[in-house]
Design a protein around this motif. Structure first.
Motif, PDB file in Angstrom:
ATOM      1  N   GLY A   1       1.140  -0.901  -0.484  1.00 26.41           N
ATOM      2  CA  GLY A   1       0.274  -0.074   0.337  1.00 26.41           C
ATOM      3  C   GLY A   1       0.967   1.380  -0.147  1.00 26.41           C
ATOM      4  O   GLY A   1       0.322   2.513   0.306  1.00 26.41           O
ATOM      5  N   LYS A   2       2.145   1.094  -0.059  1.00 24.89           N
ATOM      6  CA  LYS A   2       3.344   2.289  -0.195  1.00 24.89           C
ATOM      7  C   LYS A   2       2.699   3.091  -1.181  1.00 24.89           C
ATOM      8  O   LYS A   2       2.445   4.688  -1.278  1.00 24.89           O
ATOM      9  CB  LYS A   2       4.244   1.728  -0.197  1.00 24.89           C
ATOM     10  CG  LYS A   2       5.079   1.121   0.574  1.00 24.89           C
ATOM     11  CD  LYS A   2       6.419   0.856   0.256  1.00 24.89           C
ATOM     12  CE  LYS A   2       6.934   0.374  -1.282  1.00 24.89           C
ATOM     13  NZ  LYS A   2       6.090  -1.044  -0.919  1.00 24.89           N
ATOM     14  N   SER A   3       2.498   2.893  -2.757  1.00 25.07           N
ATOM     15  CA  SER A   3       1.534   4.043  -3.507  1.00 25.07           C
ATOM     16  C   SER A   3       0.346   4.060  -3.562  1.00 25.07           C
ATOM     17  O   SER A   3       0.551   5.360  -3.475  1.00 25.07           O
ATOM     18  CB  SER A   3       2.246   2.955  -5.306  1.00 25.07           C
ATOM     19  OG  SER A   3       3.987   2.821  -5.366  1.00 25.07           O
ATOM     20  N   ILE A   4      -0.382   3.996  -3.190  1.00 23.19           N
ATOM     21  CA  ILE A   4      -1.647   4.495  -2.710  1.00 23.19           C
ATOM     22  C   ILE A   4      -2.001   4.980  -2.161  1.00 23.19           C
ATOM     23  O   ILE A   4      -2.519   5.821  -2.023  1.00 23.19           O
ATOM     24  CB  ILE A   4      -2.451   2.557  -2.669  1.00 23.19           C
ATOM     25  CG1 ILE A   4      -4.141   3.009  -2.813  1.00 23.19           C
ATOM     26  CG2 ILE A   4      -2.651   2.280  -1.574  1.00 23.19           C
ATOM     27  CD1 ILE A   4      -4.744   3.238  -4.481  1.00 23.19           C
ATOM     28  N   THR A   5      -0.687   5.157  -1.164  1.00 19.15           N
ATOM     29  CA  THR A   5      -0.453   5.549   0.494  1.00 19.15           C
ATOM     30  C   THR A   5      -0.603   7.366  -0.059  1.00 19.15           C
ATOM     31  O   THR A   5      -1.295   8.587   0.099  1.00 19.15           O
ATOM     32  CB  THR A   5      -0.106   5.601   1.309  1.00 19.15           C
ATOM     33  OG1 THR A   5      -0.525   4.017   1.827  1.00 19.15           O
ATOM     34  CG2 THR A   5      -0.078   6.661   2.630  1.00 19.15           C
ATOM     35  N   ALA A   6       0.295   7.008  -0.945  1.00 18.85           N
ATOM     36  CA  ALA A   6       1.750   8.227  -1.829  1.00 18.85           C
ATOM     37  C   ALA A   6       0.535   8.995  -2.659  1.00 18.85           C
ATOM     38  O   ALA A   6      -0.079  10.008  -1.935  1.00 18.85           O
ATOM     39  CB  ALA A   6       2.687   8.016  -2.502  1.00 18.85           C
ATOM     40  N   MET A   7      -0.664   8.477  -3.365  1.00 17.61           N
ATOM     41  CA  MET A   7      -1.817   8.728  -4.255  1.00 17.61           C
ATOM     42  C   MET A   7      -2.973   9.314  -3.657  1.00 17.61           C
ATOM     43  O   MET A   7      -3.374  10.660  -3.808  1.00 17.61           O
ATOM     44  CB  MET A   7      -2.433   7.602  -4.879  1.00 17.61           C
ATOM     45  CG  MET A   7      -1.136   7.079  -6.739  1.00 17.61           C
ATOM     46  SD  MET A   7      -0.562   8.706  -7.373  1.00 17.61           S
ATOM     47  CE  MET A   7       1.067   8.834  -6.510  1.00 17.61           C
ATOM     48  N   SER A   8      -2.633   9.153  -2.476  1.00 15.57           N
ATOM     49  CA  SER A   8      -4.184   9.562  -1.423  1.00 15.57           C
ATOM     50  C   SER A   8      -3.666  11.203  -1.139  1.00 15.57           C
ATOM     51  O   SER A   8      -4.598  11.679  -0.513  1.00 15.57           O
ATOM     52  CB  SER A   8      -4.550   8.816  -0.068  1.00 15.57           C
ATOM     53  OG  SER A   8      -4.462   6.874  -0.714  1.00 15.57           O
TER      54      SER A   8
ATOM     55  N   SER B   1     -11.395   6.965   5.018  1.00 14.56           N
ATOM     56  CA  SER B   1     -11.186   7.759   6.598  1.00 14.56           C
ATOM     57  C   SER B   1      -9.701   8.486   6.580  1.00 14.56           C
ATOM     58  O   SER B   1      -9.053   8.261   5.901  1.00 14.56           O
ATOM     59  CB  SER B   1     -11.144   6.820   7.854  1.00 14.56           C
ATOM     60  OG  SER B   1      -9.976   5.409   7.527  1.00 14.56           O
ATOM     61  N   GLY B   2      -9.419   9.010   7.847  1.00  9.74           N
ATOM     62  CA  GLY B   2      -8.047   9.387   8.083  1.00  9.74           C
ATOM     63  C   GLY B   2      -7.777  10.632   7.479  1.00  9.74           C
ATOM     64  O   GLY B   2      -9.222  11.633   7.526  1.00  9.74           O
ATOM     65  N   GLU B   3      -7.271  11.436   8.019  1.00  8.97           N
ATOM     66  CA  GLU B   3      -6.841  13.385   7.978  1.00  8.97           C
ATOM     67  C   GLU B   3      -5.303  12.534   6.798  1.00  8.97           C
ATOM     68  O   GLU B   3      -4.894  12.024   6.603  1.00  8.97           O
ATOM     69  CB  GLU B   3      -6.503  13.692   8.464  1.00  8.97           C
ATOM     70  CG  GLU B   3      -7.879  13.407   9.943  1.00  8.97           C
ATOM     71  CD  GLU B   3      -7.888  14.910  10.723  1.00  8.97           C
ATOM     72  OE1 GLU B   3      -8.526  15.302  11.308  1.00  8.97           O
ATOM     73  OE2 GLU B   3      -6.904  14.317  11.865  1.00  8.97           O
ATOM     74  N   VAL B   4      -5.112  14.196   6.076  1.00  9.55           N
ATOM     75  CA  VAL B   4      -3.950  14.090   5.178  1.00  9.55           C
ATOM     76  C   VAL B   4      -3.952  15.494   5.113  1.00  9.55           C
ATOM     77  O   VAL B   4      -4.364  16.232   5.007  1.00  9.55           O
ATOM     78  CB  VAL B   4      -4.091  14.166   4.160  1.00  9.55           C
ATOM     79  CG1 VAL B   4      -3.230  14.619   3.023  1.00  9.55           C
ATOM     80  CG2 VAL B   4      -5.159  12.545   3.785  1.00  9.55           C
TER      81      VAL B   4
ATOM     82  N   LEU C   1      -6.117  18.361   3.596  1.00 13.32           N
ATOM     83  CA  LEU C   1      -6.735  17.954   2.403  1.00 13.32           C
ATOM     84  C   LEU C   1      -7.479  17.417   2.165  1.00 13.32           C
ATOM     85  O   LEU C   1      -8.604  17.516   0.792  1.00 13.32           O
ATOM     86  CB  LEU C   1      -5.302  17.546   1.329  1.00 13.32           C
ATOM     87  CG  LEU C   1      -4.352  18.121   1.875  1.00 13.32           C
ATOM     88  CD1 LEU C   1      -3.062  17.132   0.707  1.00 13.32           C
ATOM     89  CD2 LEU C   1      -4.127  20.113   1.720  1.00 13.32           C
ATOM     90  N   LEU C   2      -8.181  16.348   2.447  1.00 11.05           N
ATOM     91  CA  LEU C   2      -9.521  15.692   2.561  1.00 11.05           C
ATOM     92  C   LEU C   2     -10.585  16.653   1.999  1.00 11.05           C
ATOM     93  O   LEU C   2     -11.709  15.867   1.395  1.00 11.05           O
ATOM     94  CB  LEU C   2      -9.730  14.324   2.700  1.00 11.05           C
ATOM     95  CG  LEU C   2      -8.695  13.798   2.943  1.00 11.05           C
ATOM     96  CD1 LEU C   2      -8.785  12.253   4.204  1.00 11.05           C
ATOM     97  CD2 LEU C   2      -8.101  12.733   1.531  1.00 11.05           C
ATOM     98  N   GLU C   3     -10.369  17.663   2.523  1.00 16.09           N
ATOM     99  CA  GLU C   3     -11.576  19.070   3.310  1.00 16.09           C
ATOM    100  C   GLU C   3     -11.379  19.558   2.127  1.00 16.09           C
ATOM    101  O   GLU C   3     -12.909  20.679   1.568  1.00 16.09           O
ATOM    102  CB  GLU C   3     -11.922  19.296   4.093  1.00 16.09           C
ATOM    103  CG  GLU C   3     -11.796  18.098   5.812  1.00 16.09           C
ATOM    104  CD  GLU C   3     -12.019  18.577   6.235  1.00 16.09           C
ATOM    105  OE1 GLU C   3     -12.075  19.994   6.877  1.00 16.09           O
ATOM    106  OE2 GLU C   3     -12.269  17.935   7.379  1.00 16.09           O
TER     107      GLU C   3
END
Length: 280
Positions: A2-9, A22-25, A32-34
């Protein structure tokens, strides 16, 4: 894992049907999710940029590399000054492209893999991002070119003052450039801390298994050490700790998901950490 998908998130570039549930960036104290789609457009590239594993995927195959650089520079500089061909040449020279006056007229297919990656780096750094995500940018390159690209990226980041997120399975590279290391397994962060501390005293059985399986530590005449079993499918994860079926320390407690516990500068997600106290 899940490294790359986390970066894309982080950049909200997850392709459908994938989605962030879920979660926050957090960036500069804001989630950034908002952000709206328009707000994210102003952040991508200019404030947070990414270099991909396959360099030619970042380049337009029907445009000369000079025109692609000029387009990025015009977006970055806006109306502050007139952008000229010389600016594109200077960008190519800054990433070590030989004969940049001629190379600005080339198309991506006329470039080697290492040359194309340098062009991709020039496109990325031209906008002076504050965070650079490098998603295994040297994986498809031969050893000599890989070392050159690694040195180039690290040098550019240090000179610009940007932060670097380096995604890799190469522990030797990670140990040489990273100040903080995050280990993932089956889509979850399982251990993090200062790089030297994690590599010297790993506390998660998976991290220990990775280090033990390095070929450089093998004893001549003996089998290589390996982690038993195989990675689970992310659409059919085992109950509780995802590493449970492969872990020699697993017991009934591992049937429940471990929480991410903290001890000083270290974090760990494990019911039975290796020889450590103080996590809570």
């Amino acid at each position: 894992c899940g490294k790359s998908i986390t970066a894309m998130s982080i950049l909200r570039l997850v392709d459908k049907p994938g989605r962030i549930v879920s979660g926050e960036v957090l960036f500069k104290g804001e989630n950034l999710l908002e952000k709206t789609r328009g707000e994210m457009t102003t952040i991508r590239g200019k404030q947070i940029a990414v270099i991909f594993q396959e360099p030619k995927s970042s380049l337009n195959p029907v445009l000369r590399v000079g025109n692609q650089l000029l387009e990025v520079l015009k977006i970055h500089e806006g109306q502050h000054r007139t952008i000229k061909k010389k600016d594109a040449v200077d960008q190519l020279r800054s990433v070590g492209i030989p004969d940049p006056d001629r190379r600005v007229e080339n198309y991506p297919h006329e470039m080697s893999g290492g040359m194309a990656q340098r062009i991709a780096i020039a496109l990325t750094m031209a906008r002076e991002p504050q965070i650079l995500i490098a998603d295994e940018p040297t994986a498809s390159l031969d050893a000599q070119v890989r070392d050159e690209i690694l040195s180039l990226i690290v040098g550019l980041v240090r000179n610009s003052g940007a932060s670097l997120i380096w995604i890799s399975h190469d522990l030797a590279t990670v140990s040489s450039i990273a100040s903080r290391l995050l280990v993932m397994y089956a889509g979850r962060l399982i251990e993090t801390g200062p790089t030297a501390d994690v590599l010297r005293e790993p506390r998660h059985p998976y991290t220990r298994g990775l280090l033990d399986s390095l070929p450089g530590d093998a004893v001549p005449g003996r089998d290589l050490v390996q982690i038993p079993g195989t990675m689970p499918s992310l659409i059919d994860l085992p109950a509780g700790c995802a590493f449970r079926p492969r872990c020699r320390r697993a017991d009934d407690a591992c049937g429940e998901n471990p929480v991410l516990a903290t001890a000083g500068a270290r974090q760990l997600r494990c019911h039975h950490p290796l020889a450590v106290e103080g996590f809570r």
